[in-house]
Design a protein around this motif. Structure first.
Motif, PDB file in Angstrom:
ATOM      1  N   ALA A 105       0.815  -1.214   0.000  1.00 42.49           N
ATOM      2  CA  ALA A 105       0.000   0.000   0.000  1.00 42.49           C
ATOM      3  C   ALA A 105       0.850   1.266   0.000  1.00 42.49           C
ATOM      4  N   THR A 138       3.739  -0.576   4.214  1.00 47.24           N
ATOM      5  CA  THR A 138       2.418  -0.976   4.675  1.00 47.24           C
ATOM      6  C   THR A 138       1.820  -1.929   3.658  1.00 47.24           C
ATOM      7  N   ASN A 156      -1.704  -3.977   2.544  1.00 44.71           N
ATOM      8  CA  ASN A 156      -3.148  -4.133   2.659  1.00 44.71           C
ATOM      9  C   ASN A 156      -3.513  -5.581   2.380  1.00 44.71           C
ATOM     10  N   THR A 168      -6.971  -7.567   1.493  1.00 43.47           N
ATOM     11  CA  THR A 168      -8.365  -7.340   1.117  1.00 43.47           C
ATOM     12  C   THR A 168      -9.051  -8.683   0.926  1.00 43.47           C
ATOM     13  N   VAL A 203     -10.768  -4.260   3.962  1.00 47.04           N
ATOM     14  CA  VAL A 203      -9.321  -4.039   3.882  1.00 47.04           C
ATOM     15  C   VAL A 203      -8.756  -3.888   5.280  1.00 47.04           C
ATOM     16  N   THR A 204      -7.683  -4.605   5.553  1.00 47.48           N
ATOM     17  CA  THR A 204      -6.936  -4.461   6.791  1.00 47.48           C
ATOM     18  C   THR A 204      -5.498  -4.124   6.413  1.00 47.48           C
ATOM     19  N   SER A 205      -4.907  -3.187   7.134  1.00 47.75           N
ATOM     20  CA  SER A 205      -3.541  -2.753   6.851  1.00 47.75           C
ATOM     21  C   SER A 205      -2.644  -3.048   8.033  1.00 47.75           C
ATOM     22  N   ASN A 206      -1.384  -3.320   7.721  1.00 44.67           N
ATOM     23  CA  ASN A 206      -0.381  -3.514   8.754  1.00 44.67           C
ATOM     24  C   ASN A 206       0.930  -2.948   8.244  1.00 44.67           C
TER      25      ASN A 206
END
Length: 76
Positions: free
Chosen positions: A19, A51, A53, A55, A61-64
């Motif tokens: 991302a 980062t 994502n 999906t 969507v989750t981001s780390n």
């Protein structure tokens, strides 16, 4: 150079994508969440922040955020 792989994990059979940020040269992220590298050479010590994502099929969507630190090679 060194090699490694690391599988990112998330529920819901997600698709992974970079991302923001950047990966060190020679390291890739697959859409299945596999970080892998072949023949990565040591350079100056440098941290790479990025980062990812994840999906899932429903569009959630989750981001780390992660950091990979490449270390300078030690003299032999």
């Amino acid at each position: 150079g060194g090699t490694f792989s690391f599988q990112l994990q998330a529920s819901g059979s997600p698709t992974f994508a970079l991302a923001s940020g950047s990966l060190p040269g020679g390291i890739t992220l697959s859409d299945a969440g596999l970080l892998s590298a072949t023949n990565v050479s040591a350079g100056v010590t440098q941290a790479f922040n990025f980062t990812v994502n994840a999906t899932n099929g429903g569009g959630t969507v989750t981001s780390n955020t992660f950091t990979i630190t490449r270390r300078q090679a030690l003299p032999v």
